[in-house]
Design an enzyme around this catalytic site. Structure first.
Site, short mmCIF file in Angstrom:
data_model
loop_
_atom_site.label_atom_id
_atom_site.label_comp_id
_atom_site.label_asym_id
_atom_site.label_seq_id
_atom_site.Cartn_x
_atom_site.Cartn_y
_atom_site.Cartn_z
N PHE A 166 3.18 -9.83 2.04
CA PHE A 166 2.34 -8.64 2.21
C PHE A 166 3.20 -7.44 2.61
O PHE A 166 3.98 -7.51 3.54
CB PHE A 166 1.28 -8.91 3.28
CG PHE A 166 0.41 -7.72 3.59
CD1 PHE A 166 -0.48 -7.22 2.66
CD2 PHE A 166 0.50 -7.09 4.83
CE1 PHE A 166 -1.28 -6.12 2.95
CE2 PHE A 166 -0.29 -5.99 5.13
CZ PHE A 166 -1.17 -5.51 4.18
N GLN A 167 3.04 -6.35 1.87
CA GLN A 167 3.77 -5.10 2.09
C GLN A 167 5.28 -5.29 2.02
O GLN A 167 6.04 -4.60 2.70
CB GLN A 167 3.35 -4.44 3.41
CG GLN A 167 1.93 -3.89 3.37
CD GLN A 167 1.60 -2.96 4.51
OE1 GLN A 167 2.20 -3.02 5.57
NE2 GLN A 167 0.64 -2.07 4.29
N GLU A 210 3.51 9.62 4.66
CA GLU A 210 4.94 9.33 4.82
C GLU A 210 5.81 10.36 4.09
O GLU A 210 6.89 10.72 4.58
CB GLU A 210 5.26 7.93 4.31
CG GLU A 210 4.70 6.81 5.16
CD GLU A 210 3.31 6.36 4.75
OE1 GLU A 210 2.82 5.35 5.28
OE2 GLU A 210 2.71 7.05 3.89
N LYS A 267 11.26 -7.09 10.26
CA LYS A 267 10.41 -7.22 11.45
C LYS A 267 11.03 -8.14 12.50
O LYS A 267 11.03 -7.82 13.70
CB LYS A 267 9.04 -7.76 11.01
CG LYS A 267 8.09 -8.16 12.12
CD LYS A 267 7.50 -6.97 12.82
CE LYS A 267 6.40 -7.41 13.78
NZ LYS A 267 5.88 -6.29 14.58
N MET A 269 3.94 28.44 -13.42
CA MET A 269 5.18 28.34 -14.18
C MET A 269 4.97 27.56 -15.47
O MET A 269 5.51 27.93 -16.53
CB MET A 269 6.28 27.70 -13.34
CG MET A 269 7.66 27.80 -13.96
SD MET A 269 8.22 29.50 -14.17
CE MET A 269 8.95 29.82 -12.57
#
Length: 572
Positions: A113-114, A51, A163, A482
């Protein structure tokens, strides 16, 4: 009006707004939207492999084109995986919109969930965020999101869609003609006329002026206006990191990048100037060094579309809020009304600047046994111009980024894509993919480090699937360069966690994805190999073995003024 369900409205709004390419990664909370995307004849979906990579691709798409980038991910970990990419876009004022799926409205707040509070998680790193609490919110919130992302100080906007709001089991009215109206959001476009006239008069009277351009010049498509003013008054032009490509590097009036690793002539000119004409810059710490010592004799004119950026760090004597392109055209008109000519005092100023340039601060030694990273960038840049390629160049963050900013000669706006505000390792490669999708006929080059490339190298699969001809050059010194440079100078060579033991064989990694991989370890192979790669129409990864001890120079001394600089490695 039509009757459409929530998911259908998402797709229809995107089509109506002209979106043709979206980047994403599906999950349960966005399956309805993905189902409707199958039926769209106008939108092509690109499946990323992470993602974060998806949003970086949308970011690169937006940087290269100036259009709003778009991405979609699922709820929970899908949303949280985008935070770094959102913060990257926010730090550099990049317009993009991200749809995140969310659990059904009846489950919000139940630790389902999620489930995650996406608005709460992302609020600090986006320009605005929406939660669609009912299906009727979707179309209007998406339109508002694109408007907010693309106006004023541009930036990312999140639209969180539960959803059940997407559900295809019920339908409601969709009005494609509805206007966007946000009473509390009205970005200023035109500059204050009195301040514009004052700025024009100061420029005409200045004996030691400098124009300072930032990312706002690039994002605001204001290069032509900057050049008009610079040529009209014979002004020297310096840029921040994000302003690079906003003025042609080959032009004799361009002084280069200023700041921490800026050019000697740029920093010296700023420090000794009497008027700084700053456009689209936030005066960030890497550009100013210690603010209390910044350009003590200068009157500062500051143009920015974001009023919060003006006098936030450096006090502006002539603040002008407005769109860069619009305000600069106002300045040009004011200069014409004054019948402005080149101030004769500038001839002495340019003589002084040429003395600064005579220092040749970017010169470096070339040991026989190692390749310096600077010469790799110089070679890519020179050959790109000789071959008339005018490439889009992305970088990650670290030494290779600074060397690219110093040594690559950019001539065209939007051709330098890098993370300036957040400093994100991992942007370069997916941003190059996004730019290549946006401009399929363009030459796109990613310059990365061996540490940075591993942040999102899984997106090699996207290049494979879509046969993208991106060119990747890895400056491979087997360390976090760096950070190691800081440890060398400030920590008595106590190297803690900067040795990249266990690096993959990048050539074999490319081959594992079905690509050509090349390793360069000898200077005599540098030019011929780079030329071959640049002329190729296929994806190629080039692993260039570079010197482990090279430092980025010049280098400002911390807490000093613009001119407190170390010019070579012997001074460290």
């Amino acid at each position: 009006m039509e009757q459409l369900n929530g998911a259908q409205q998402v797709v229809r709004v995107l089509e109506d707004l002209g979106v043709t390419r979206i980047f994403g990664y599906p999950g349960a909370a966005v399956t309805d939207i993905y189902n409707e995307l199958l039926d769209s004849e106008k939108i092509t979906h690109t499946l990323a492999r992470h993602e974060q990579g998806a949003v970086h691709m949308a970011d690169g798409y937006a940087r290269a084109t100036g259009e709003v980038g778009f991405a979609i991910v699922t709820s929970g970990p899908g949303a949280t995986n985008t935070v770094t990419a959102l913060a990257t876009a926010y730090g550099d004022s990049i317009p993009l919109v991200l749809i995140t799926g969310q659990v059904s409205t009846s489950l919000i707040g139940t630790d389902a969930f999620q489930e995650v509070d996406t608005m709460g998680v992302t609020r600090p790193v986006v320009k605005y965020s929406f939660l669609c609490k009912k299906p009727e919110d979707i179309a209007k919130n998406l339109r508002k999101a694109f408007y907010i992302a693309s106006t004023g100080r541009k930036g990312p906007v999140v639209v969180d869609i539960p959803k059940d709001c997407q559900n295809r089991s019920y339908f409601f009215d969709y009005d494609p003609t509805s206007d966007v109206s946000i009473r509390s959001y009205n970005p200023t476009v035109f500059g204050h006329k009195g301040q514009v006239k004052r700025a024009a008069k100061l420029l005409c009277d200045s004996k030691k002026p400098v124009m300072l351009i930032g990312g706002g010049v690039v994002q605001g498509n204001a290069t032509q206006e900057i050049m008009t003013i610079a040529k009209k008054l014979n002004l020297p032009v310096a840029s921040t990191l994000m302003g690079i490509s906003g003025y042609p590097c080959s032009d004799s009036q361009y002084l280069g990048m200023l700041g921490m690793h800026g050019l000697y002539e740029a920093n010296e000119a700023l420090h000794h100037s009497d008027v700084i004409f700053a456009v689209g810059t936030r005066f960030a710490d890497r550009a100013t060094n210690k603010v209390s010592k910044f350009c003590p004799e200068a009157t500062i004119i500051h143009i920015d579309v974001d009023p919060a950026s003006i006098s936030k760090t450096v006090q502006a004597h002539v603040p002008i809020v407005g769109d860069a392109k619009t305000v600069l055209n106002q300045v040009i008109q004011a200069l014409n009304e004054l019948d402005a000519k080149v101030n004769p005092s500038l001839y002495a100023w340019w003589t002084q600047i040429e003395e600064y340039r005579a220092k040749k601060c970017l010169s470096y030694k070339k040991p026989e046994d190692v390749i310096r990273p600077q010469e790799v960038i110089e070679c890519i840049s020179r050959l790109s111009h000789e071959l008339n390629l005018d490439p889009y160049v992305t970088t990650d963050v670290g030494q290779h980024q600074m060397f690219t900013a110093q040594y690559f000669k950019f001539e065209t706006p939007r051709h330098f894509l890098t993370s300036g505000g957040l400093g994100t390792m991992g942007l370069g490669f997916p941003a190059a993919i996004g730019a290549q999708f946006a401009l399929p006929d363009a030459k796109v080059i990613c310059i990365s480090g061996d540490g940075s490339f591993q942040m999102n190298m899984q997106e090699l699969a996207v290049c494979r699937k879509y046969n993208l001809p991106v060119k990747v050059f890895i400056l491979d010194n087997s360390v976090l360069g760096m950070v190691r440079q800081f440890q060398t100078v400030f920590y008595d060579r106590r190297y803690s966690a900067t040795n990249l033991d266990g690096n993959p064989d990048f050539v074999m990694l490319a081959q594992a994805y079905g690509f050509k991989g090349i390793r360069i370890s000898k200077r005599e192979d540098l030019e011929s190999t780079i030329k071959e790669v640049l002329l190729s129409d296929e994806f190629t990864l080039v692993d260039v073995i570079t010197d482990i001890n090279t430092k980025v120079m010049p280098w400002q001394r911390a807490n000093g003024s613009m001119v407190d600089m170390m010019l070579n490695e012997e001074e460290c």
